[in-house]
Design a protein around this motif. Structure first.
Motif, PDB file in Angstrom:
ATOM      1  N   ASP A  69      -1.936  65.091 -14.205  1.00  0.00           N
ATOM      2  CA  ASP A  69      -0.944  63.890 -14.449  1.00  0.00           C
ATOM      3  C   ASP A  69      -1.320  62.699 -15.279  1.00  0.00           C
ATOM      4  O   ASP A  69      -0.251  62.343 -15.621  1.00  0.00           O
ATOM      5  CB  ASP A  69      -0.639  63.053 -13.007  1.00  0.00           C
ATOM      6  CG  ASP A  69       0.102  64.608 -12.373  1.00  0.00           C
ATOM      7  OD1 ASP A  69       0.608  65.422 -12.492  1.00  0.00           O
ATOM      8  OD2 ASP A  69      -0.253  64.386 -10.809  1.00  0.00           O
ATOM      9  N   ASP A  70      -2.446  62.853 -16.070  1.00  0.00           N
ATOM     10  CA  ASP A  70      -2.870  61.748 -16.285  1.00  0.00           C
ATOM     11  C   ASP A  70      -2.533  62.496 -17.917  1.00  0.00           C
ATOM     12  O   ASP A  70      -3.023  63.388 -18.633  1.00  0.00           O
ATOM     13  CB  ASP A  70      -3.557  61.268 -16.486  1.00  0.00           C
ATOM     14  CG  ASP A  70      -4.469  59.920 -17.251  1.00  0.00           C
ATOM     15  OD1 ASP A  70      -4.379  59.954 -18.169  1.00  0.00           O
ATOM     16  OD2 ASP A  70      -5.515  59.364 -16.997  1.00  0.00           O
ATOM     17  N   ALA A  71      -1.793  61.680 -19.362  1.00  0.00           N
ATOM     18  CA  ALA A  71      -2.150  62.327 -20.833  1.00  0.00           C
ATOM     19  C   ALA A  71      -3.444  62.235 -21.320  1.00  0.00           C
ATOM     20  O   ALA A  71      -3.603  62.737 -21.734  1.00  0.00           O
ATOM     21  CB  ALA A  71      -0.919  61.575 -21.471  1.00  0.00           C
ATOM     22  N   LEU A  72      -4.354  61.054 -20.550  1.00  0.00           N
ATOM     23  CA  LEU A  72      -5.834  61.285 -21.413  1.00  0.00           C
ATOM     24  C   LEU A  72      -6.448  62.309 -20.787  1.00  0.00           C
ATOM     25  O   LEU A  72      -7.639  62.889 -21.782  1.00  0.00           O
ATOM     26  CB  LEU A  72      -6.139  59.802 -20.978  1.00  0.00           C
ATOM     27  CG  LEU A  72      -6.193  58.495 -21.926  1.00  0.00           C
ATOM     28  CD1 LEU A  72      -6.486  57.344 -21.055  1.00  0.00           C
ATOM     29  CD2 LEU A  72      -6.249  58.477 -22.515  1.00  0.00           C
ATOM     30  N   THR A  73      -6.325  62.897 -20.136  1.00  0.00           N
ATOM     31  CA  THR A  73      -7.288  63.817 -19.675  1.00  0.00           C
ATOM     32  C   THR A  73      -6.892  65.735 -19.549  1.00  0.00           C
ATOM     33  O   THR A  73      -7.237  66.676 -18.168  1.00  0.00           O
ATOM     34  CB  THR A  73      -7.521  63.266 -17.776  1.00  0.00           C
ATOM     35  OG1 THR A  73      -7.220  63.004 -16.928  1.00  0.00           O
ATOM     36  CG2 THR A  73      -9.055  62.931 -18.268  1.00  0.00           C
ATOM     37  N   ARG A  74      -5.296  65.255 -19.685  1.00  0.00           N
ATOM     38  CA  ARG A  74      -4.282  66.566 -18.979  1.00  0.00           C
ATOM     39  C   ARG A  74      -4.801  67.956 -19.907  1.00  0.00           C
ATOM     40  O   ARG A  74      -4.662  68.883 -19.514  1.00  0.00           O
ATOM     41  CB  ARG A  74      -3.026  66.127 -19.672  1.00  0.00           C
ATOM     42  CG  ARG A  74      -2.365  67.353 -19.208  1.00  0.00           C
ATOM     43  CD  ARG A  74      -0.538  66.884 -19.813  1.00  0.00           C
ATOM     44  NE  ARG A  74      -0.164  65.949 -18.549  1.00  0.00           N
ATOM     45  CZ  ARG A  74       0.504  64.682 -19.400  1.00  0.00           C
ATOM     46  NH1 ARG A  74       0.305  64.371 -20.711  1.00  0.00           N
ATOM     47  NH2 ARG A  74       0.779  63.806 -18.277  1.00  0.00           N
ATOM     48  N   ALA A  75      -5.586  67.830 -21.067  1.00  0.00           N
ATOM     49  CA  ALA A  75      -5.884  68.454 -21.878  1.00  0.00           C
ATOM     50  C   ALA A  75      -7.454  69.596 -21.182  1.00  0.00           C
ATOM     51  O   ALA A  75      -7.809  70.132 -22.080  1.00  0.00           O
ATOM     52  CB  ALA A  75      -5.207  68.824 -23.299  1.00  0.00           C
ATOM     53  N   ILE A  76      -8.199  68.412 -20.436  1.00  0.00           N
ATOM     54  CA  ILE A  76      -9.582  68.861 -20.866  1.00  0.00           C
ATOM     55  C   ILE A  76      -9.097  70.113 -19.880  1.00  0.00           C
ATOM     56  O   ILE A  76      -8.196  70.123 -18.641  1.00  0.00           O
ATOM     57  CB  ILE A  76     -10.138  67.473 -20.167  1.00  0.00           C
ATOM     58  CG1 ILE A  76     -10.362  66.960 -20.831  1.00  0.00           C
ATOM     59  CG2 ILE A  76     -11.491  68.216 -18.873  1.00  0.00           C
ATOM     60  CD1 ILE A  76     -10.695  65.715 -20.208  1.00  0.00           C
ATOM     61  N   PRO A  77      -9.789  71.548 -19.704  1.00  0.00           N
ATOM     62  CA  PRO A  77      -9.839  72.302 -18.762  1.00  0.00           C
ATOM     63  C   PRO A  77     -10.066  72.233 -17.352  1.00  0.00           C
ATOM     64  O   PRO A  77     -11.515  71.713 -17.654  1.00  0.00           O
ATOM     65  CB  PRO A  77      -9.828  74.034 -19.701  1.00  0.00           C
ATOM     66  CG  PRO A  77     -11.193  73.225 -21.405  1.00  0.00           C
ATOM     67  CD  PRO A  77     -10.755  71.854 -20.969  1.00  0.00           C
ATOM     68  N   ILE A  78     -10.905  72.854 -16.884  1.00  0.00           N
ATOM     69  CA  ILE A  78     -11.082  72.474 -14.983  1.00  0.00           C
ATOM     70  C   ILE A  78     -10.957  73.662 -14.996  1.00  0.00           C
ATOM     71  O   ILE A  78     -10.217  74.820 -14.096  1.00  0.00           O
ATOM     72  CB  ILE A  78     -10.164  71.428 -14.312  1.00  0.00           C
ATOM     73  CG1 ILE A  78      -9.592  70.520 -14.973  1.00  0.00           C
ATOM     74  CG2 ILE A  78     -10.735  71.769 -13.079  1.00  0.00           C
ATOM     75  CD1 ILE A  78      -8.360  69.562 -14.272  1.00  0.00           C
TER      76      ILE A  78
END
Length: 125
Positions: A69-78
Motif C-alpha cells: 500500500d506504500d508507494a515507496l515499497t510497492r514495487a519491492i517483490p515479497i
C-alpha cells in the motif's frame, strides 16, 4: 547480487538462511518482527523481501499489505516463507500482496530460483 531483507523471528531459520544467502553473494538485512520489517523496507529499499508470516508485533500478512500500500515499497517483490501449509495459505499470502510463497523448511535451491525469477522481472512486475 541483491540486497535482501529477511523478516524472521526464529533464530535457527534466520541463521541458516542468512548464512546461505550471504555465501551466494547477497547482502542480507534482518528484521525480527513485522513492524521492524516494514520500517526497514521503507528505510533501506531492498531488492527483495523474504517475509515470515507468523511474526510478533505485526504478522506477515499485515506487513505485506502495508508494504504494497506504500508507494515507496510497492514495487519491492515479497516472498512469503511459512510453515503454514494449509489449504488457502498460499492464496491468502498472495492476496495480501506477496509475489510468491514458499513453505518451510526451505528448499534452498527452489528458493534461489524464486528469488532469481523475481529479481529479473524488474520493479513493479
Amino acid at each position: 547480487m541483491a540486497l535482501i531483507l529477511y523478516v524472521e523471528d526464529n533464530e535457527d531459520n534466520l541463521y541458516m538462511l542468512k548464512s546461505r544467502l550471504e555465501r551466494r553473494g547477497h547482502t542480507v538485512l534482518v528484521a525480527r518482527d513485522g513492524r521492524a520489517g516494514v520500517e526497514a523496507a521503507r528505510a533501506e529499499r531492498p531488492d527483495l523481501v523474504l517475509l515470515d508470516l507468523s511474526l510478533p508485533v505485526l504478522d506477515g500478512w499485515e506487513a505485506a499489505r502495508l508494504l504494497k500500500d506504500d508507494a515507496l515499497t510497492r514495487a519491492i517483490p515479497i516472498i512469503a516463507l511459512s510453515a503454514h501449509a494449509m489449504a488457502g495459505d498460499r492464496s491468502r499470502a498472495l492476496g495480501a500482496g506477496c509475489n510468491d510463497y514458499d513453505t518451510k523448511p526451505v528448499d534452498f535451491t527452489r528458493l534461489l530460483g524464486r528469488i532469481k525469477a523475481l529479481l529479473h522481472r524488474g520493479p513493479g512486475s
